[in-house]
Design a protein around this motif. Structure first.
Motif, short mmCIF file in Angstrom:
data_model
loop_
_atom_site.label_atom_id
_atom_site.label_comp_id
_atom_site.label_asym_id
_atom_site.label_seq_id
_atom_site.Cartn_x
_atom_site.Cartn_y
_atom_site.Cartn_z
N LEU A 13 -4.14 -9.11 3.66
CA LEU A 13 -2.91 -8.28 3.54
C LEU A 13 -3.26 -6.85 3.47
O LEU A 13 -4.23 -6.27 2.98
N ALA A 15 -1.03 -3.03 3.23
CA ALA A 15 0.03 -2.26 2.98
C ALA A 15 0.24 -1.40 3.87
O ALA A 15 -0.25 -0.10 3.90
N TYR A 105 8.07 -11.77 -1.63
CA TYR A 105 7.63 -10.61 -1.02
C TYR A 105 6.72 -10.01 -2.06
O TYR A 105 5.26 -9.78 -1.49
N ASP A 106 6.91 -10.06 -3.16
CA ASP A 106 6.19 -9.52 -4.12
C ASP A 106 4.65 -10.40 -4.29
O ASP A 106 3.56 -9.95 -4.69
N LYS A 109 2.50 -9.50 -1.52
CA LYS A 109 1.69 -8.37 -1.84
C LYS A 109 0.46 -8.46 -2.70
O LYS A 109 -0.61 -7.95 -2.39
N VAL A 167 0.74 -7.37 5.78
CA VAL A 167 1.99 -7.20 4.86
C VAL A 167 2.45 -5.89 4.70
O VAL A 167 1.83 -5.09 4.05
N ALA A 169 4.56 -2.83 3.10
CA ALA A 169 5.12 -2.45 1.91
C ALA A 169 5.19 -0.86 1.75
O ALA A 169 4.61 -0.32 2.54
#
Length: 247
Positions: A13, A15, A105-106, A109, A167, A169
């Motif tokens: 992942l 950000a 989504y949380d 992340k 991912v 964010a």
């Protein structure tokens, strides 16, 4: 109608963001054998991507755990889906306006959910015998064409070979604003470089009647200019720009 399910792991992942959040990408399917001895071969998605979805594989529903009993079980959709040498590479956006999408989504992340699975019907298959086995039952199902209905985020997947590439964010700086900040920072650096503790235009007091005490004289600097300050916030801007470039 009974659907088959094949799952794939999301391993990494990252950000970043340029699309308002909720975006992730990775492999929804690979060409590797899964835990049920099924192998999807390259080209199996070509027909369904062309006939059933928008150009570029957009609009494939993203579900939560293959649920379909409620409208809120559809938590997003793909922005693109293409076959490459590794598998079916997708970019998708979750609907963070609904609680289910925001929660998923949380979890993505935080790395608590890191697998996907596809819901499909196998249209063309073949049984491939294991060359090293003496029994015809020791083989696997090769899926050569399928009809794809949905892609799900799941907790446990059958295939452990795929990976999430990123991912997205937060909120990143726009390119236009980045250029403005960079220009301002470079100008600030030039300004700091011109500042000294003993300016060149300082009056010459060598003939003054009042001799200053030696303790009041500035330390010699061998002709080299010294910066009067090094603001921490300038360094923070530099670090911020470096992070922005790595997204």
């Amino acid at each position: 109608m009974s659907l088959d399910y094949l799952g794939y792991e999301l391993k990494e992942l990252k950000a970043t963001d340029d699309n308002g959040g909720g975006v992730f990408s990775g492999y929804a399917s690979t060409w590797e054998k899964d835990l049920y001895d099924d192998v999807v071969v390259k080209g199996a998605f070509a027909q369904t991507l062309s006939a059933d979805f928008k150009a570029g594989g957009a609009g494939i529903p993203i579900h939560w755990q293959h649920k379909d009993g409620s409208p809120n079980d559809v938590i997003g959709e793909t922005l693109s889906a293409v076959e490459d040498e590794h598998g079916l590479l997708i970019t998708a956006q979750l609907d963070t306006d609904i609680a289910e999408g925001k929660r998923a989504y949380d979890l993505l992340k935080r790395g608590l959910i890191h697998q996907m699975s596809i819901g499909f019907i196998a249209e063309k298959t073949a049984w491939v015998e294991d060359e090293e086995s003496k029994s015809p039952w020791d083989g696997y199902r090769e899926i050569r064409q399928l009809k794809l209905f949905e892609i799900s985020l799941v907790q446990v997947a059958a295939n452990q070979g795929a990976e999430v590439l990123e991912v997205k964010a937060g909120r990143a700086i726009s390119k236009a604003n980045e250029d403005k900040i960079r220009t301002a920072y470079e100008a600030l650096g030039e300004l700091l470089g011109s500042i000294t503790e003993t300016p060149d235009d300082e009056p010459d007091d060598s003939n003054s009647d009042d001799e200053p005490d030696d303790s009041d004289k500035p330390e010699p600097n061998d002709g080299k200019a010294k910066k009067s300050f090094d603001p921490q916030w300038a360094k923070e801007i530099s670090d911020f720009l470096s992070l922005a470039n790595n997204q």
